[in-house]
Design a protein around this motif. Structure first.
Motif, PDB file in Angstrom:
ATOM      1  N   LEU A  98       6.967  -4.175   7.780  1.00 39.95           N
ATOM      2  CA  LEU A  98       5.889  -3.828   6.868  1.00 39.95           C
ATOM      3  C   LEU A  98       4.958  -5.010   6.655  1.00 39.95           C
ATOM      4  O   LEU A  98       3.736  -4.844   6.534  1.00 39.95           O
ATOM      5  CB  LEU A  98       6.467  -3.365   5.532  1.00 39.95           C
ATOM      6  CG  LEU A  98       5.484  -2.735   4.552  1.00 39.95           C
ATOM      7  CD1 LEU A  98       4.817  -1.521   5.159  1.00 39.95           C
ATOM      8  CD2 LEU A  98       6.204  -2.337   3.279  1.00 39.95           C
ATOM      9  N   PHE A  99       5.512  -6.222   6.636  1.00 41.63           N
ATOM     10  CA  PHE A  99       4.668  -7.404   6.519  1.00 41.63           C
ATOM     11  C   PHE A  99       3.728  -7.493   7.727  1.00 41.63           C
ATOM     12  O   PHE A  99       2.563  -7.887   7.595  1.00 41.63           O
ATOM     13  CB  PHE A  99       5.521  -8.668   6.422  1.00 41.63           C
ATOM     14  CG  PHE A  99       4.716  -9.908   6.154  1.00 41.63           C
ATOM     15  CD1 PHE A  99       4.423 -10.297   4.854  1.00 41.63           C
ATOM     16  CD2 PHE A  99       4.231 -10.700   7.187  1.00 41.63           C
ATOM     17  CE1 PHE A  99       3.669 -11.431   4.590  1.00 41.63           C
ATOM     18  CE2 PHE A  99       3.485 -11.826   6.942  1.00 41.63           C
ATOM     19  CZ  PHE A  99       3.202 -12.209   5.638  1.00 41.63           C
ATOM     20  N   LEU A 133       0.511  -1.095  -0.592  1.00 47.20           N
ATOM     21  CA  LEU A 133       1.218  -2.221   0.005  1.00 47.20           C
ATOM     22  C   LEU A 133       1.339  -3.403  -0.948  1.00 47.20           C
ATOM     23  O   LEU A 133       2.229  -4.235  -0.800  1.00 47.20           O
ATOM     24  CB  LEU A 133       0.520  -2.660   1.291  1.00 47.20           C
ATOM     25  CG  LEU A 133       0.586  -1.682   2.470  1.00 47.20           C
ATOM     26  CD1 LEU A 133      -0.079  -2.295   3.696  1.00 47.20           C
ATOM     27  CD2 LEU A 133       2.024  -1.299   2.792  1.00 47.20           C
ATOM     28  N   ILE A 134       0.454  -3.490  -1.933  1.00 47.41           N
ATOM     29  CA  ILE A 134       0.519  -4.608  -2.855  1.00 47.41           C
ATOM     30  C   ILE A 134       1.835  -4.586  -3.633  1.00 47.41           C
ATOM     31  O   ILE A 134       2.405  -5.635  -3.954  1.00 47.41           O
ATOM     32  CB  ILE A 134      -0.684  -4.605  -3.830  1.00 47.41           C
ATOM     33  CG1 ILE A 134      -0.871  -5.992  -4.454  1.00 47.41           C
ATOM     34  CG2 ILE A 134      -0.555  -3.541  -4.895  1.00 47.41           C
ATOM     35  CD1 ILE A 134      -1.386  -7.025  -3.512  1.00 47.41           C
ATOM     36  N   ASP A 135       2.359  -3.394  -3.906  1.00 50.15           N
ATOM     37  CA  ASP A 135       3.644  -3.301  -4.596  1.00 50.15           C
ATOM     38  C   ASP A 135       4.772  -3.814  -3.713  1.00 50.15           C
ATOM     39  O   ASP A 135       5.709  -4.465  -4.198  1.00 50.15           O
ATOM     40  CB  ASP A 135       3.925  -1.852  -5.000  1.00 50.15           C
ATOM     41  CG  ASP A 135       3.006  -1.380  -6.112  1.00 50.15           C
ATOM     42  OD1 ASP A 135       2.563  -2.231  -6.904  1.00 50.15           O
ATOM     43  OD2 ASP A 135       2.723  -0.178  -6.182  1.00 50.15           O
ATOM     44  N   TRP A 136       4.684  -3.532  -2.419  1.00 53.65           N
ATOM     45  CA  TRP A 136       5.708  -4.026  -1.509  1.00 53.65           C
ATOM     46  C   TRP A 136       5.587  -5.529  -1.309  1.00 53.65           C
ATOM     47  O   TRP A 136       6.588  -6.220  -1.159  1.00 53.65           O
ATOM     48  CB  TRP A 136       5.626  -3.295  -0.170  1.00 53.65           C
ATOM     49  CG  TRP A 136       6.316  -1.980  -0.254  1.00 53.65           C
ATOM     50  CD1 TRP A 136       5.739  -0.750  -0.386  1.00 53.65           C
ATOM     51  CD2 TRP A 136       7.721  -1.758  -0.279  1.00 53.65           C
ATOM     52  NE1 TRP A 136       6.710   0.219  -0.482  1.00 53.65           N
ATOM     53  CE2 TRP A 136       7.928  -0.367  -0.418  1.00 53.65           C
ATOM     54  CE3 TRP A 136       8.834  -2.602  -0.192  1.00 53.65           C
ATOM     55  CZ2 TRP A 136       9.205   0.193  -0.465  1.00 53.65           C
ATOM     56  CZ3 TRP A 136      10.095  -2.034  -0.241  1.00 53.65           C
ATOM     57  CH2 TRP A 136      10.273  -0.657  -0.381  1.00 53.65           C
ATOM     58  N   LEU A 137       4.366  -6.044  -1.320  1.00 57.14           N
ATOM     59  CA  LEU A 137       4.185  -7.492  -1.216  1.00 57.14           C
ATOM     60  C   LEU A 137       4.791  -8.180  -2.429  1.00 57.14           C
ATOM     61  O   LEU A 137       5.456  -9.217  -2.312  1.00 57.14           O
ATOM     62  CB  LEU A 137       2.697  -7.833  -1.103  1.00 57.14           C
ATOM     63  CG  LEU A 137       2.360  -9.318  -0.979  1.00 57.14           C
ATOM     64  CD1 LEU A 137       2.991  -9.923   0.268  1.00 57.14           C
ATOM     65  CD2 LEU A 137       0.853  -9.528  -0.960  1.00 57.14           C
ATOM     66  N   ARG A 138       4.578  -7.590  -3.589  1.00 58.84           N
ATOM     67  CA  ARG A 138       5.174  -8.138  -4.823  1.00 58.84           C
ATOM     68  C   ARG A 138       6.704  -8.122  -4.720  1.00 58.84           C
ATOM     69  O   ARG A 138       7.378  -9.075  -5.113  1.00 58.84           O
ATOM     70  CB  ARG A 138       4.696  -7.323  -6.016  1.00 58.84           C
ATOM     71  CG  ARG A 138       5.143  -7.866  -7.360  1.00 58.84           C
ATOM     72  CD  ARG A 138       4.529  -7.079  -8.495  1.00 58.84           C
ATOM     73  NE  ARG A 138       3.103  -7.366  -8.651  1.00 58.84           N
ATOM     74  CZ  ARG A 138       2.140  -6.518  -8.340  1.00 58.84           C
ATOM     75  NH1 ARG A 138       2.421  -5.314  -7.852  1.00 58.84           N
ATOM     76  NH2 ARG A 138       0.878  -6.854  -8.508  1.00 58.84           N
ATOM     77  N   TYR A 139       7.237  -7.025  -4.180  1.00 58.17           N
ATOM     78  CA  TYR A 139       8.688  -6.932  -3.991  1.00 58.17           C
ATOM     79  C   TYR A 139       9.175  -8.012  -3.029  1.00 58.17           C
ATOM     80  O   TYR A 139      10.186  -8.673  -3.285  1.00 58.17           O
ATOM     81  CB  TYR A 139       9.051  -5.550  -3.453  1.00 58.17           C
ATOM     82  CG  TYR A 139      10.509  -5.433  -3.037  1.00 58.17           C
ATOM     83  CD1 TYR A 139      11.512  -5.209  -3.977  1.00 58.17           C
ATOM     84  CD2 TYR A 139      10.880  -5.583  -1.704  1.00 58.17           C
ATOM     85  CE1 TYR A 139      12.840  -5.115  -3.605  1.00 58.17           C
ATOM     86  CE2 TYR A 139      12.205  -5.497  -1.324  1.00 58.17           C
ATOM     87  CZ  TYR A 139      13.179  -5.257  -2.266  1.00 58.17           C
ATOM     88  OH  TYR A 139      14.492  -5.182  -1.881  1.00 58.17           O
ATOM     89  N   LEU A 140       8.489  -8.194  -1.926  1.00 57.42           N
ATOM     90  CA  LEU A 140       8.877  -9.209  -0.949  1.00 57.42           C
ATOM     91  C   LEU A 140       8.918 -10.589  -1.584  1.00 57.42           C
ATOM     92  O   LEU A 140       9.866 -11.359  -1.394  1.00 57.42           O
ATOM     93  CB  LEU A 140       7.889  -9.226   0.231  1.00 57.42           C
ATOM     94  CG  LEU A 140       7.992  -8.092   1.253  1.00 57.42           C
ATOM     95  CD1 LEU A 140       6.816  -8.160   2.215  1.00 57.42           C
ATOM     96  CD2 LEU A 140       9.300  -8.171   2.012  1.00 57.42           C
ATOM     97  N   ARG A 141       7.884 -10.901  -2.333  1.00 56.82           N
ATOM     98  CA  ARG A 141       7.809 -12.225  -2.950  1.00 56.82           C
ATOM     99  C   ARG A 141       8.902 -12.409  -4.005  1.00 56.82           C
ATOM    100  O   ARG A 141       9.525 -13.462  -4.089  1.00 56.82           O
ATOM    101  CB  ARG A 141       6.421 -12.447  -3.561  1.00 56.82           C
ATOM    102  CG  ARG A 141       5.315 -12.609  -2.518  1.00 56.82           C
ATOM    103  CD  ARG A 141       3.962 -12.780  -3.201  1.00 56.82           C
ATOM    104  NE  ARG A 141       2.893 -12.942  -2.240  1.00 56.82           N
ATOM    105  CZ  ARG A 141       2.488 -14.119  -1.750  1.00 56.82           C
ATOM    106  NH1 ARG A 141       3.107 -15.221  -2.130  1.00 56.82           N
ATOM    107  NH2 ARG A 141       1.502 -14.195  -0.890  1.00 56.82           N
TER     108      ARG A 141
END
Length: 243
Positions: free
Chosen positions: A109-110, A180-188
């Motif tokens: 996803l990244f 995708l911003i929610d998934w980026l937040r999750y990744l971080r």
């Protein structure tokens, strides 16, 4: 209707390579991507698909259930299974089911985000307005005021990237970014929380802003590519450490 691509799969190869329904799912998606099946077309019946793939009807039914769940096809009672119009929202609404339990899928996803942001910054450099520049610069200034070890810096960084995507004036990119911003937040939060931000990262964002302001789209997209490659390296290391 399906042209020459209706040749059956090799039964031995299928048995060795894992779930049958996954391969059937992939083949049907390939038919749709290549235009052998188009919006509104009816798929072959379960019996016909079983013959095409040289398998029983059980994996056919499983594949059709997944295709219907992700919004690719629609089962019309008494008529058959038809190809739906596939929109970005169909993909976005269901991608979390695929991604939520796999660290490696999160890396995939990244990579999707890499493609989106590299294209977005290219368009932003071509299309940005003075108002866009002011929004991007405000996010850049906010980054400078935050503790680089805290969540404040993370949020301001995501604000910068979202402002760049908004400056692309491509609504599909903007809408996909909202998800995708929610998934980026999750990744971080999952893998990079507490890591200190390098001077290189701060410099990258400043240079990206300058290149967008200068309307140098080629250099801006190359800079974004380099910036995200460094972020991906950090993420990959964190994923490996967490197993």
């Amino acid at each position: 209707m399906l042209g020459d691509d209706t040749r059956p799969l090799d039964k031995v190869a299928i048995k060795k390579s894992g779930a049958l329904y996954n391969q059937i799912y992939d083949r049907v998606r390939e038919w749709i991507r290549t235009g052998r099946l188009k919006e509104g077309d009816m798929l072959p019946s379960e019996r016909e698909l079983a013959e095409i793939f040289d398998v029983s009807r059980v994996p056919i039914r499983e594949a059709l259930k997944v295709l219907e769940f992700v919004g690719v096809v629609q089962n019309v009672h008494g008529k058959g299974v038809f190809v739906k119009k596939i929109t970005a929202n169909d993909i976005i609404d269901n991608i979390d089911v695929v991604m939520m339990n796999s660290n490696h899928a999160l890396l995939d996803l990244f990579e999707v985000r890499e493609g989106i942001e590299i294209q977005a910054v290219y368009l932003a450099a071509e299309r940005r307005t003075d108002e866009d520049l002011a929004t991007i610069e405000a996010a850049l200034d906010e980054m400078g005021r935050k503790d680089d070890a805290g969540t404040g810096f993370m949020e301001s960084t995501m604000g910068f990237h979202s402002a760049v995507i908004a400056a692309s004036h491509n609504m599909a990119l903007v809408d996909i970014n909202r998800y995708l911003i929610d998934w980026l937040r999750y990744l971080r939060n999952q893998f990079m929380k507490g890591s200190r931000t390098s001077e290189q990262a701060v410099s990258d964002h400043r240079e990206l802003f300058d290149l967008i302001k200068a309307k140098d789209s080629a250099a801006a997209s190359q800079k974004m590519r380099e910036h995200l490659a460094r972020a991906k390296h950090v993420l990959e290391q964190a994923v490996r450490e967490q197993g």
